[in-house]
Design an enzyme around this catalytic site. Sequence first.
Site, PDB file in Angstrom:
ATOM      1  N   ASN A  23      -0.754  33.192 -43.279  1.00 13.60           N
ATOM      2  CA  ASN A  23       0.654  33.551 -43.424  1.00 13.60           C
ATOM      3  C   ASN A  23       0.782  34.226 -44.782  1.00 13.60           C
ATOM      4  O   ASN A  23       0.721  33.578 -45.827  1.00 13.60           O
ATOM      5  CB  ASN A  23       1.553  32.319 -43.347  1.00 13.60           C
ATOM      6  CG  ASN A  23       3.033  32.679 -43.476  1.00 13.60           C
ATOM      7  OD1 ASN A  23       3.420  33.507 -44.288  1.00 13.60           O
ATOM      8  ND2 ASN A  23       3.866  32.043 -42.668  1.00 13.60           N
ATOM      9  N   GLU A  51       4.135  36.500 -40.773  1.00 17.31           N
ATOM     10  CA  GLU A  51       5.137  36.912 -41.763  1.00 17.31           C
ATOM     11  C   GLU A  51       4.683  38.147 -42.547  1.00 17.31           C
ATOM     12  O   GLU A  51       4.759  38.184 -43.773  1.00 17.31           O
ATOM     13  CB  GLU A  51       5.465  35.763 -42.714  1.00 17.31           C
ATOM     14  CG  GLU A  51       6.414  34.743 -42.122  1.00 17.31           C
ATOM     15  CD  GLU A  51       7.134  33.929 -43.189  1.00 17.31           C
ATOM     16  OE1 GLU A  51       8.306  34.265 -43.485  1.00 17.31           O
ATOM     17  OE2 GLU A  51       6.537  32.980 -43.705  1.00 17.31           O
ATOM     18  N   TYR A 149       3.917  32.924 -35.165  1.00 17.38           N
ATOM     19  CA  TYR A 149       4.778  32.450 -36.244  1.00 17.38           C
ATOM     20  C   TYR A 149       5.937  31.716 -35.591  1.00 17.38           C
ATOM     21  O   TYR A 149       6.855  32.317 -35.039  1.00 17.38           O
ATOM     22  CB  TYR A 149       5.274  33.613 -37.106  1.00 17.38           C
ATOM     23  CG  TYR A 149       6.237  33.165 -38.183  1.00 17.38           C
ATOM     24  CD1 TYR A 149       5.912  32.121 -39.046  1.00 17.38           C
ATOM     25  CD2 TYR A 149       7.484  33.769 -38.318  1.00 17.38           C
ATOM     26  CE1 TYR A 149       6.791  31.700 -40.018  1.00 17.38           C
ATOM     27  CE2 TYR A 149       8.373  33.353 -39.304  1.00 17.38           C
ATOM     28  CZ  TYR A 149       8.013  32.320 -40.148  1.00 17.38           C
ATOM     29  OH  TYR A 149       8.899  31.889 -41.110  1.00 17.38           O
ATOM     30  N   ASP A 208       1.038  29.906 -38.100  1.00 17.97           N
ATOM     31  CA  ASP A 208       1.943  29.006 -38.793  1.00 17.97           C
ATOM     32  C   ASP A 208       2.857  28.369 -37.756  1.00 17.97           C
ATOM     33  O   ASP A 208       3.764  29.011 -37.237  1.00 17.97           O
ATOM     34  CB  ASP A 208       2.745  29.800 -39.834  1.00 17.97           C
ATOM     35  CG  ASP A 208       3.797  28.965 -40.546  1.00 17.97           C
ATOM     36  OD1 ASP A 208       3.857  27.746 -40.304  1.00 17.97           O
ATOM     37  OD2 ASP A 208       4.567  29.544 -41.335  1.00 17.97           O
ATOM     38  N   ASN A 210       4.729  25.660 -38.391  1.00 19.05           N
ATOM     39  CA  ASN A 210       5.870  25.030 -39.052  1.00 19.05           C
ATOM     40  C   ASN A 210       6.096  23.593 -38.593  1.00 19.05           C
ATOM     41  O   ASN A 210       7.242  23.119 -38.554  1.00 19.05           O
ATOM     42  CB  ASN A 210       7.141  25.875 -38.853  1.00 19.05           C
ATOM     43  CG  ASN A 210       7.331  26.880 -39.975  1.00 19.05           C
ATOM     44  OD1 ASN A 210       7.207  26.539 -41.146  1.00 19.05           O
ATOM     45  ND2 ASN A 210       7.607  28.128 -39.622  1.00 19.05           N
ATOM     46  N   ASP A 309       2.652  31.383 -50.426  1.00 25.87           N
ATOM     47  CA  ASP A 309       2.935  29.949 -50.435  1.00 25.87           C
ATOM     48  C   ASP A 309       2.079  29.228 -49.403  1.00 25.87           C
ATOM     49  O   ASP A 309       1.976  27.993 -49.443  1.00 25.87           O
ATOM     50  CB  ASP A 309       4.424  29.663 -50.229  1.00 25.87           C
ATOM     51  CG  ASP A 309       5.000  30.316 -48.987  1.00 25.87           C
ATOM     52  OD1 ASP A 309       4.325  31.173 -48.371  1.00 25.87           O
ATOM     53  OD2 ASP A 309       6.150  29.994 -48.620  1.00 25.87           O
ATOM     54  N   HIS A 310       1.451  29.980 -48.502  1.00 20.09           N
ATOM     55  CA  HIS A 310       0.443  29.450 -47.588  1.00 20.09           C
ATOM     56  C   HIS A 310      -0.944  29.835 -48.095  1.00 20.09           C
ATOM     57  O   HIS A 310      -1.092  30.747 -48.914  1.00 20.09           O
ATOM     58  CB  HIS A 310       0.609  30.040 -46.182  1.00 20.09           C
ATOM     59  CG  HIS A 310       1.877  29.642 -45.501  1.00 20.09           C
ATOM     60  ND1 HIS A 310       1.919  28.751 -44.462  1.00 20.09           N
ATOM     61  CD2 HIS A 310       3.164  30.049 -45.710  1.00 20.09           C
ATOM     62  CE1 HIS A 310       3.165  28.612 -44.050  1.00 20.09           C
ATOM     63  NE2 HIS A 310       3.951  29.385 -44.793  1.00 20.09           N
TER      64      HIS A 310
END
Length: 319
Positions: A23, A51, A149, A208, A210, A309-310
């Site tokens: 990601n 993303e 995603y 991802d 989530n 951030d991933h």
Amino acid sequence: MPRSTDAFWRRAYAEAVRIASVNVNGIRATHRRGFADWMASRDCDVLTLQEVRCTVADLPEDAFGGYHAVYDPGSISGRNGVAILTRRPVAAVRTWGADVVVRSPGEPATWVPSDDPGTLARGISRYATEGRYIEADLADVPLTVATLYLPKGGLPEHLQRPGRMREAPDGGAKYRRKMHFLDAFARQLDRARRTARANGREFLLTGDLNIAHTRQDVAAWRRSQQAEGFLPEERDWISRQLSPRRLVDVVRRLHPDADGPYTWWSWLGQAYAKDAGWRIDYHLASPGLARRAVCAEVDRERRGVRLSDHAPVVVDYDL
């Protein structure tokens, strides 16, 4: 799996095939942090991205390095976008009906229609233009690779407490939307997995999701039990997708007793420095492929710099 296909896998490669899921949280931002350098040094055979968050016109010149790419940017400006990068052009690419961008090294990007995805599962067409899912048949091995995603979601209304949330309460709208997506995608995932098997292909879902599945997947799991991404119903959904005959969580199979390895950390506070992360990025493989996974790593940083951030989830499959 037919024996002839299994024999193909045994002789197809003398070395492991390296597949990474990343990601990037904005392809332009991650390139500024050294993504091109990471791609060159990691030498992956397949990369799946989530993303990407970039229009085709604004893609950096080296956005996808020296790879062939199929990219669905979606229709929501500055959000979502998924891509699959491969050494050779793929044999087929399928979305949920959206056209895709095909880009080869040194050549301009072109729009092409998706190959026929077959009959879509009930409810999934609502998300067809959001840039959330691509699957591709590799040309050199009998493998279908998908990238997803999944919506972040939110809290159900009864857990929303004004003043304790970063976002304004929405009455549970984002939560309901995520649960609808999970229901629809479970049906679509089952179709994709079965179709790959019927065509003599292994299947790999990356991306991802989530959702953190177990207590091992969240550093602060006790206080996260009423947090989006770790709600009981979300965790149950992951459990229902996994079984020795359906899909296998490859990283957990190779690291059964480890905390993590985490793949996402907030930019806020000391979460990254303290490794107070979440494992929400996955390789979910058909059983035959999962048995061939020999090494799984999470690349927390590149030369001391976080790419996103991933963190990339990199798995070697001994084919």
